[in-house]
Design an enzyme around this catalytic site. Structure first.
Site, PDB file in Angstrom:
ATOM      1  N   ASP A  95      68.689  81.841 106.739  1.00 56.04           N
ATOM      2  CA  ASP A  95      69.327  82.512 107.875  1.00 56.04           C
ATOM      3  C   ASP A  95      70.217  83.700 107.511  1.00 56.04           C
ATOM      4  O   ASP A  95      70.400  84.608 108.298  1.00 56.04           O
ATOM      5  CB  ASP A  95      70.190  81.496 108.665  1.00 56.04           C
ATOM      6  CG  ASP A  95      71.160  80.731 107.771  1.00 56.04           C
ATOM      7  OD1 ASP A  95      71.211  81.028 106.564  1.00 56.04           O
ATOM      8  OD2 ASP A  95      71.863  79.835 108.269  1.00 56.04           O
ATOM      9  N   HIS A  96      70.741  83.712 106.294  1.00 57.63           N
ATOM     10  CA  HIS A  96      71.755  84.724 105.970  1.00 57.63           C
ATOM     11  C   HIS A  96      71.178  86.063 105.503  1.00 57.63           C
ATOM     12  O   HIS A  96      71.912  87.045 105.436  1.00 57.63           O
ATOM     13  CB  HIS A  96      72.687  84.202 104.874  1.00 57.63           C
ATOM     14  CG  HIS A  96      73.783  83.311 105.379  1.00 57.63           C
ATOM     15  ND1 HIS A  96      73.530  82.122 106.023  1.00 57.63           N
ATOM     16  CD2 HIS A  96      75.133  83.435 105.333  1.00 57.63           C
ATOM     17  CE1 HIS A  96      74.683  81.552 106.341  1.00 57.63           C
ATOM     18  NE2 HIS A  96      75.664  82.332 105.943  1.00 57.63           N
ATOM     19  N   ASP A 160      78.391  75.807 103.110  1.00 51.58           N
ATOM     20  CA  ASP A 160      78.774  76.857 104.041  1.00 51.58           C
ATOM     21  C   ASP A 160      80.013  76.350 104.760  1.00 51.58           C
ATOM     22  O   ASP A 160      80.054  75.182 105.180  1.00 51.58           O
ATOM     23  CB  ASP A 160      77.654  77.108 105.047  1.00 51.58           C
ATOM     24  CG  ASP A 160      77.949  78.349 105.864  1.00 51.58           C
ATOM     25  OD1 ASP A 160      77.328  79.398 105.612  1.00 51.58           O
ATOM     26  OD2 ASP A 160      78.812  78.268 106.764  1.00 51.58           O
ATOM     27  N   ARG A 448      84.432  84.886 112.604  1.00 53.81           N
ATOM     28  CA  ARG A 448      85.282  85.632 111.664  1.00 53.81           C
ATOM     29  C   ARG A 448      85.322  87.097 112.019  1.00 53.81           C
ATOM     30  O   ARG A 448      84.340  87.648 112.502  1.00 53.81           O
ATOM     31  CB  ARG A 448      84.730  85.505 110.242  1.00 53.81           C
ATOM     32  CG  ARG A 448      84.896  84.107 109.767  1.00 53.81           C
ATOM     33  CD  ARG A 448      84.844  84.003 108.259  1.00 53.81           C
ATOM     34  NE  ARG A 448      85.160  82.627 107.965  1.00 53.81           N
ATOM     35  CZ  ARG A 448      84.487  81.855 107.139  1.00 53.81           C
ATOM     36  NH1 ARG A 448      83.478  82.348 106.452  1.00 53.81           N
ATOM     37  NH2 ARG A 448      84.837  80.610 106.962  1.00 53.81           N
ATOM     38  N   SER A 643      84.928  81.822 103.270  1.00 50.16           N
ATOM     39  CA  SER A 643      83.633  81.226 102.988  1.00 50.16           C
ATOM     40  C   SER A 643      83.665  80.187 101.878  1.00 50.16           C
ATOM     41  O   SER A 643      84.612  80.097 101.101  1.00 50.16           O
ATOM     42  CB  SER A 643      82.702  82.364 102.607  1.00 50.16           C
ATOM     43  OG  SER A 643      81.726  81.945 101.714  1.00 50.16           O
ATOM     44  N   ARG A 645      81.433  80.294  99.539  1.00 47.18           N
ATOM     45  CA  ARG A 645      80.611  80.859  98.465  1.00 47.18           C
ATOM     46  C   ARG A 645      81.252  80.676  97.088  1.00 47.18           C
ATOM     47  O   ARG A 645      82.361  81.140  96.838  1.00 47.18           O
ATOM     48  CB  ARG A 645      80.299  82.337  98.752  1.00 47.18           C
ATOM     49  CG  ARG A 645      81.501  83.229  98.790  1.00 47.18           C
ATOM     50  CD  ARG A 645      81.157  84.623  99.332  1.00 47.18           C
ATOM     51  NE  ARG A 645      80.937  84.569 100.759  1.00 47.18           N
ATOM     52  CZ  ARG A 645      81.312  85.516 101.622  1.00 47.18           C
ATOM     53  NH1 ARG A 645      81.886  86.614 101.203  1.00 47.18           N
ATOM     54  NH2 ARG A 645      81.072  85.385 102.907  1.00 47.18           N
TER      55      ARG A 645
END
Ligand code: MIC
Ligand code: SF4
Length: 754
Positions: A95-96, A160, A448, A643, A645
């Site tokens: 999706d990203h 995520d 965000r 995030s 990440r």
């Protein structure tokens, strides 16, 4: 669709005994969060009243979800563990990586070609290790999880930060870095600091323009971006049961924006309705059979102050729509005060674009309410002033809203439908003219709004609001338009008022989809080959990081003293960099390029102490690495907010930064640093931040007796020959100290599986 029904049934069959045991051991009624946590203790962990905010506890999550931008690193790590199959049901969602530019079909086609190598890698590695794979176009991870996998009372982790969305369906769902996901998929326990508990009592009922989004926008204003750190937010009260399940999802989703570990709601009829309408009547039935275990005990909700660490009460009947922003999601302005706030802050009031959708707000209810406003444009002779876009959260929703004519109505107001993906929410928006960096205002229903987050333009002011408010403001083209009180002038010159939005919680004709985009893994994937080309620009196999030298760290150079907000977007930017998420060396070229240097207030411009010259952060750090000189990064409050990440931790590790010392950390980032074998420290006295000078040579001492609960010392050797010693706190427990010593958690797993 129903997946893993056996797992859900097993969880429910064991839950009553486990919860009863916890209630007896603790000698008090339990919140829902406690019921879920205590019924997911790792096998062998004894039940005691774990001290909230202090005790590290091992858990056994039911499932793992990963999105494509983080799954690459998670699975590259998993691939080195030597396991044959994932130990718990896991999924990957593409999706990203899809850029939103023209419209969904052509954008998707382009993404599939551009990201072919990565999609192929994710699809085959999923196939090999027994992981469900959702193809590009299937939808955004959190929507797909809510529609297919989330279940009341369950516990999951996901790579995520918005994994917390599944709290809308009564889960404890927590965002983590890839290394944590890797542990759980490898069959290990998952460790979490026992969260504090914040109770939010919702009374009354939403009506008119107010929506679930406004609940969380208000909560964000109260708690701020760090107010939920290391806490689970549990919502309860008649206001909660009066609200749709997907509305609850929106509230939980944005719990990430207040730093909460997660948020959750007790099982109720709205959840049962949602389960049934998404083809999971079996799950609803199983949940009904244990329903008292899937919500907090009545005594708790009757006397919340006694059981929660903090209680907030919100009356939904009086709730006003909010607009939060710009540049931070907790700057909450009730819509009636926007005229004043905009004038005071000199915010551009012309709304250029309204964007609805994303994982936060693209339920059938959201879209149907927004459409009820779009319809009024023609009915009332209006013209939509701003551009308008929709990013559906999943193919299931997109197909259904198309069938029900909503997309046609949006088309009539000139809307663009982007692919079912993150797109503009994560900087994957190829917005025309953004490169001119003009100061402008947009409104969106995402979560965000950090600088550059949507279109890469640091001068775009993004305000977060409900899809209804976004639609109204796009129609008006004006940030200060208050649809509750103001009128618009139509094409005939008449003043007209928009009627409040209305819509359906769920499609009356049910959901529909032709191809949901799911690929089941092979029964036996042992023969599947994973190919990573040695010269690939997108993927790179991982090498183990070196173990700790066994000595104190001496002579570290200051790489950067970051000033003010330093989110994971500042540390490892998304947007154009997402394409390097599977290639550690390439993505390291974005390390800290968004952080502001305290000494010259510039971004990506730091002094190289070896040459005295200023250069970019990554190139300066590479020069230190080449000279074999360790470095330290200094940060402000809530460092690493945003995030999950782990690149934000792996990049400094890969490039030779040894220590990150800050006033305070965001939870996931702190864990990510520890997992990768970095030293994550906090100032015992926050004012010591001011003692750090640009030319400092820094020593960290006390490491040979590194012990949980005992502070370390940092010696600042200033350029003028003077030195000062300051105290550094840390939150490492014994296991985390082992990770540090081994050079990272993965080195410990690998050593144990030999
Ligand atoms: C985000 O919303 O910032 C993201 C992109 O979904 C991230 C994950 C990522 O950086 O890949 C998140 O929230 O964890
Ligand atoms: Fe995607 Fe945005 Fe949701 Fe993150 S918050 S998963 S980028 S839609």
């Amino acid at each position: 669709m129903v997946f893993d029904l056996d797992l859900i049934k097993k969880t429910y069959s064991e839950m009553p005994a486990k919860v009863d045991a916890a209630r007896t051991a603790l000698g008090r009624p339990l919140t829902l969060a406690e019921k879920i946590l205590y019924s997911h203790l790792w096998n062998g962990v004894g039940i005691t009243d774990f001290e909230r905010g202090k005790a590290y506890v091992d858990f056994a999550p039911d499932r793992v979800a990963m999105q494509d931008a983080t799954a690459q690193m998670a699975l590259l790590q998993f691939d080195t563990t030597g396991r044959k199959k994932v130990a718990v049901p896991s999924t990957v969602h593409c999706d990203h990586l899809i850029v939103a530019k023209d419209e969904s079909k052509s954008d998707l086609k382009k993404a599939v070609t551009e990201n072919e190598e990565v999609y192929e890698f994710l699809s085959s590695i999923s196939n090999k290790y027994g992981i469900g794979f959702w193809k590009p176009g299937a939808g955004i991870i959190h929507q797909v999880v809510l529609e297919n996998y989330a279940f009341p009372g369950g516990m999951m982790i996901g790579t995520d930060s918005h994994t917390v969305n599944a709290g809308g369906l009564g889960m404890v769902a927590i965002g983590v870095g890839g290394a944590d996901a890797c542990d759980v998929m490898a069959g290990l326990s998952w460790e979490l600091l026992m969260p504090k508990l914040i109770g939010v009592k919702l009374t009354g009922k939403l009506s008119g323009w107010a929506s679930p989004k406004d609940v969380i926008l208000k909560v964000a204003g109260i708690l701020t971006v760090k107010g939920g750190t290391n806490a689970i937010v549990e919502y309860f009260g008649e206001g909660a049961t009066n609200m749709s399940c997907t509305g609850k999802g929106t509230i939980c989703n944005m719990g990430a924006e207040i730093g909460a570990t997660t948020s959750t709601f007790g099982y109720d009829e709205s959840m049962a309705r949602y389960l049934r309408s998404t083809g999971r009547a079996d799950v609803a039935e199983a949940a009904d059979a244990v329903k008292s275990y899937l919500t907090g005990d009545a005594e708790v909700y009757a006397n919340p102050e006694k059981y929660f660490d903090k209680v907030i009460e919100i009356n939904l009947s009086e709730l006003e729509p909010h607009l939060n922003g710009p540049f931070t999601p907790d700057l909450a302005t009730p819509i009636s005060q926007m005229k004043e706030a905009a004038a005071k802050n000199n915010w551009p009031t012309k709304v250029e674009v309204g964007l609805i959708g994303s994982c936060t707000n693209s339920s059938y209810e959201d879209i149907s309410r927004a459409v009820s406003l779009a319809k009024q444009v023609a009915e009332k002779g209006l013209k939509t002033k701003a551009e308008f876009t929709i990013t559906p959260g999943s193919e299931l929703v997109r197909y259904t809203i198309e069938r029900d004519g909503f997309l046609d109505t949006f088309a009539q107001i000139g809307a663009t439908v982007f692919a079912n993906a993150c797109g503009p929410c994560i900087g994957m928006w190829d917005r025309m003219g953004a490169e001119k960096q003009e100061r402008n205002t947009i409104v969106h229903s995402f979560n965000r709004n950090f600088a550059k987050r949507a279109d890469g333009n640091p001068n775009t002011l993004a305000f977060v609001a409900s899809p209804e408010i976004v639609t109204a403001l796009a129609i008006a083209g004006d940030l200060t338009f208050n649809p509750l009180t103001d009128t618009l002038i139509n094409e005939k010159g008449e003043a007209v008022k928009l009627d409040p939005p209305s819509g359906d919680e769920l499609p009356t004709r049910g959901f529909d989809v032709e191809d949901a985009g799911y690929q089941a893994p092979a029964e036996d994937g042992s023969g599947v080959q994973i190919n990573v080309k040695p010269d690939s620009k997108r993927l790179q196999l991982l090498y183990p990081f070196a173990a700790w030298e066994g000595t104190d760290l001496k002579g570290l150079k200051l790489l950067i003293k970051a000033k003010g907000k330093c989110t994971t977007d500042h540390i490892s930017m998304a947007g154009p960099w997402l394409k390097f998420r599977g290639h550690l060396d390439n993505i390291s070229n974005n390390m800290l390029i968004g952080a502001q240097n305290f000494f010259n207030e510039k971004t990506d411009n730091v002094k190289n102490q070896l040459t005295g010259e200023y250069g970019t952060v990554p190139s300066t750090q590479r020069a230190y690495k080449a000279a074999n000189v360790g470095t330290i990064v200094i940060g402000d409050e809530n460092y690493g907010e945003g995030s999950s990440r782990e690149h934000a931790a792996m990049e400094p590790r890969h490039l030779g930064v040894k220590v990150v010392m800050v006033k305070s950390f965001a939870r996931i980032h702190e864990t990510n640093l520890k997992k990768q074998g970095m030293l994550a420290l906090t100032f015992a006295n926050k004012e010591d931040y001011n003692k750090i000078q640009e030319d400092d040579n820094i020593d960290v001492v006390g490491l040979t007796s590194f012990t949980p609960g005992q502070s370390l010392h940092v010696i600042l050797n200033h350029a003028d020959g003077s030195s000062e010693t300051i105290e550094a706190n840390h939150s490492y427990n014994a296991q985390q100290i082992d990770w540090f010593k081994a050079g990272g958690a993965l080195n410990v797993i690998r050593a144990n599986s030999k």
